[in-house]
Design a protein around this motif. Structure first.
Motif, PDB file in Angstrom:
ATOM      1  N   LEU A 118       0.746  -1.334  -0.049  1.00 32.86           N
ATOM      2  CA  LEU A 118      -0.027   0.184  -0.038  1.00 32.86           C
ATOM      3  C   LEU A 118       0.798   1.468   0.053  1.00 32.86           C
ATOM      4  O   LEU A 118       0.485   2.112  -0.746  1.00 32.86           O
ATOM      5  N   LEU A 119       2.006   1.129   0.638  1.00 34.31           N
ATOM      6  CA  LEU A 119       2.848   2.346   0.841  1.00 34.31           C
ATOM      7  C   LEU A 119       3.707   2.538  -0.503  1.00 34.31           C
ATOM      8  O   LEU A 119       4.421   3.511  -0.336  1.00 34.31           O
ATOM      9  N   LEU A 120       3.828   1.434  -1.344  1.00 30.36           N
ATOM     10  CA  LEU A 120       4.765   1.611  -2.314  1.00 30.36           C
ATOM     11  C   LEU A 120       4.826   2.806  -3.262  1.00 30.36           C
ATOM     12  O   LEU A 120       5.794   3.587  -3.297  1.00 30.36           O
ATOM     13  N   VAL A 121       3.813   3.302  -3.782  1.00 34.58           N
ATOM     14  CA  VAL A 121       3.521   4.456  -4.696  1.00 34.58           C
ATOM     15  C   VAL A 121       3.621   5.702  -3.996  1.00 34.58           C
ATOM     16  O   VAL A 121       4.258   6.513  -4.338  1.00 34.58           O
ATOM     17  N   PRO A 122       2.797   5.646  -2.735  1.00 35.18           N
ATOM     18  CA  PRO A 122       3.188   7.077  -1.890  1.00 35.18           C
ATOM     19  C   PRO A 122       4.500   7.371  -1.431  1.00 35.18           C
ATOM     20  O   PRO A 122       5.117   8.295  -1.690  1.00 35.18           O
ATOM     21  N   SER A 123       5.298   6.084  -0.925  1.00 39.57           N
ATOM     22  CA  SER A 123       6.834   6.573  -0.694  1.00 39.57           C
ATOM     23  C   SER A 123       7.429   6.962  -1.915  1.00 39.57           C
ATOM     24  O   SER A 123       8.439   7.963  -2.056  1.00 39.57           O
ATOM     25  N   PHE A 124       7.277   6.071  -3.113  1.00 34.90           N
ATOM     26  CA  PHE A 124       7.954   6.432  -4.450  1.00 34.90           C
ATOM     27  C   PHE A 124       7.748   8.038  -4.811  1.00 34.90           C
ATOM     28  O   PHE A 124       8.777   8.706  -5.039  1.00 34.90           O
ATOM     29  N   LEU A 125       6.462   8.460  -4.713  1.00 40.08           N
ATOM     30  CA  LEU A 125       6.216   9.951  -4.996  1.00 40.08           C
ATOM     31  C   LEU A 125       6.813  10.840  -3.951  1.00 40.08           C
ATOM     32  O   LEU A 125       7.262  11.946  -4.331  1.00 40.08           O
ATOM     33  N   LEU A 126       6.685  10.473  -2.807  1.00 37.89           N
ATOM     34  CA  LEU A 126       7.604  11.537  -1.761  1.00 37.89           C
ATOM     35  C   LEU A 126       9.178  11.285  -1.930  1.00 37.89           C
ATOM     36  O   LEU A 126       9.733  12.394  -2.090  1.00 37.89           O
ATOM     37  N   PHE A 127       9.850  10.416  -2.229  1.00 32.55           N
ATOM     38  CA  PHE A 127      11.250  10.357  -2.487  1.00 32.55           C
ATOM     39  C   PHE A 127      11.544  11.028  -3.881  1.00 32.55           C
ATOM     40  O   PHE A 127      12.458  11.820  -4.019  1.00 32.55           O
ATOM     41  N   ASP A 128      10.759  10.734  -4.962  1.00 35.24           N
ATOM     42  CA  ASP A 128      10.670  11.283  -6.154  1.00 35.24           C
ATOM     43  C   ASP A 128      10.718  13.070  -6.240  1.00 35.24           C
ATOM     44  O   ASP A 128      11.436  13.754  -6.732  1.00 35.24           O
ATOM     45  N   ARG A 129       9.607  13.269  -5.747  1.00 34.40           N
ATOM     46  CA  ARG A 129       9.197  14.680  -5.774  1.00 34.40           C
ATOM     47  C   ARG A 129       9.822  15.595  -4.507  1.00 34.40           C
ATOM     48  O   ARG A 129       9.928  16.957  -4.772  1.00 34.40           O
ATOM     49  N   ILE A 130      10.263  14.902  -3.299  1.00 33.88           N
ATOM     50  CA  ILE A 130      10.550  15.930  -2.260  1.00 33.88           C
ATOM     51  C   ILE A 130      12.079  15.651  -2.020  1.00 33.88           C
ATOM     52  O   ILE A 130      12.799  16.295  -1.912  1.00 33.88           O
ATOM     53  N   VAL A 131      12.616  14.246  -1.939  1.00 29.44           N
ATOM     54  CA  VAL A 131      13.867  14.161  -1.463  1.00 29.44           C
ATOM     55  C   VAL A 131      14.838  14.461  -2.496  1.00 29.44           C
ATOM     56  O   VAL A 131      15.811  14.919  -2.271  1.00 29.44           O
ATOM     57  N   PHE A 132      14.845  13.647  -3.631  1.00 25.88           N
ATOM     58  CA  PHE A 132      15.528  13.635  -4.845  1.00 25.88           C
ATOM     59  C   PHE A 132      14.883  14.409  -5.972  1.00 25.88           C
ATOM     60  O   PHE A 132      14.529  13.697  -7.045  1.00 25.88           O
ATOM     61  N   ALA A 133      14.563  15.589  -5.564  1.00 24.65           N
ATOM     62  CA  ALA A 133      13.897  16.550  -6.849  1.00 24.65           C
ATOM     63  C   ALA A 133      14.413  16.676  -8.219  1.00 24.65           C
ATOM     64  O   ALA A 133      13.763  17.424  -8.818  1.00 24.65           O
ATOM     65  N   ARG A 134      15.697  16.239  -8.221  1.00 24.34           N
ATOM     66  CA  ARG A 134      16.620  16.498  -9.452  1.00 24.34           C
ATOM     67  C   ARG A 134      16.407  17.876  -9.883  1.00 24.34           C
ATOM     68  O   ARG A 134      15.971  17.971 -11.282  1.00 24.34           O
ATOM     69  N   GLY A 135      16.984  18.635  -9.044  1.00 27.49           N
ATOM     70  CA  GLY A 135      17.051  20.177  -9.704  1.00 27.49           C
ATOM     71  C   GLY A 135      15.837  20.913  -9.544  1.00 27.49           C
ATOM     72  O   GLY A 135      15.806  21.971  -9.552  1.00 27.49           O
ATOM     73  N   ARG A 136      14.789  20.251  -9.202  1.00 20.74           N
ATOM     74  CA  ARG A 136      13.507  20.910  -9.131  1.00 20.74           C
ATOM     75  C   ARG A 136      13.510  21.504  -7.539  1.00 20.74           C
ATOM     76  O   ARG A 136      14.131  20.922  -6.724  1.00 20.74           O
ATOM     77  N   THR A 137      12.750  22.413  -7.247  1.00 21.62           N
ATOM     78  CA  THR A 137      12.592  22.896  -5.874  1.00 21.62           C
ATOM     79  C   THR A 137      11.644  22.071  -5.199  1.00 21.62           C
ATOM     80  O   THR A 137      10.724  22.060  -5.644  1.00 21.62           O
ATOM     81  N   ALA A 138      11.777  21.609  -4.186  1.00 20.48           N
ATOM     82  CA  ALA A 138      10.683  20.755  -3.451  1.00 20.48           C
ATOM     83  C   ALA A 138       9.777  21.837  -2.935  1.00 20.48           C
ATOM     84  O   ALA A 138      10.393  22.619  -2.089  1.00 20.48           O
TER      85      ALA A 138
END
Length: 142
Positions: A118-138
């Motif tokens: 259940l937490l796989l997709v939400p965790s991925f989105l948090l890591f992708d969009r907040i932790v490792f924002a790849r040059g984007r500002t979180a």
């Protein structure tokens, strides 16, 4: 989540996230017993636990940073964000496990597996969009 060709890199990242997560889980569940078996005559239980704890939290950060998300962001910022997201996902996991423990399965391990799914997709989105924002500002985080 992935509707067009521009989203394919995110789909690949999600696949890597799942595979790296499985590898990190196997590593983390194996590391303490292995270290204890190898070093219990020379090191105290407490020291083995501290070493295990540090390594078993560092390895997932490193593998997600360099393998899953291939980040080149500021290390100190990403460590802080990673810690916040890890605590948040731990809290969500604990809450869901507590709520579902007696309802989903008589086995706590089966329930934990379901909660992890259940937490796989939400965790991925948090890591992708907040932790490792790849040059984007979180948004609003550190």
């Amino acid at each position: 989540m992935w509707r067009d060709r521009q989203s394919m890199p995110q789909a690949r990242s999600f696949g890597r996230f799942a595979l790296v997560g499985v590898a990190n889980t196997v590593f983390s569940f194996s590391f303490f017993p292995l270290l204890y078996w190898l070093a219990h005559e020379r090191l105290s239980f407490g020291l083995i636990l501290v070493i295990s704890y540090i390594i078993c939290h560092t390895v997932p950060f490193v593998t997600h940073r360099y393998v899953t998300f291939q980040s080149t962001g500021r290390l100190a910022v990403e460590i802080g964000r990673y810690a916040l997201v890890a605590v948040a996902t731990y809290g969500a996991n604990k809450l869901l496990l507590w709520v579902l423990a007696d309802r989903l399965s008589p086995s706590l391990l089966v329930t934990q597996l379901a909660v992890s799914a259940l937490l796989l997709v939400p965790s991925f989105l948090l890591f992708d969009r907040i932790v490792f924002a790849r040059g984007r500002t979180a948004p609003g985080i550190l």
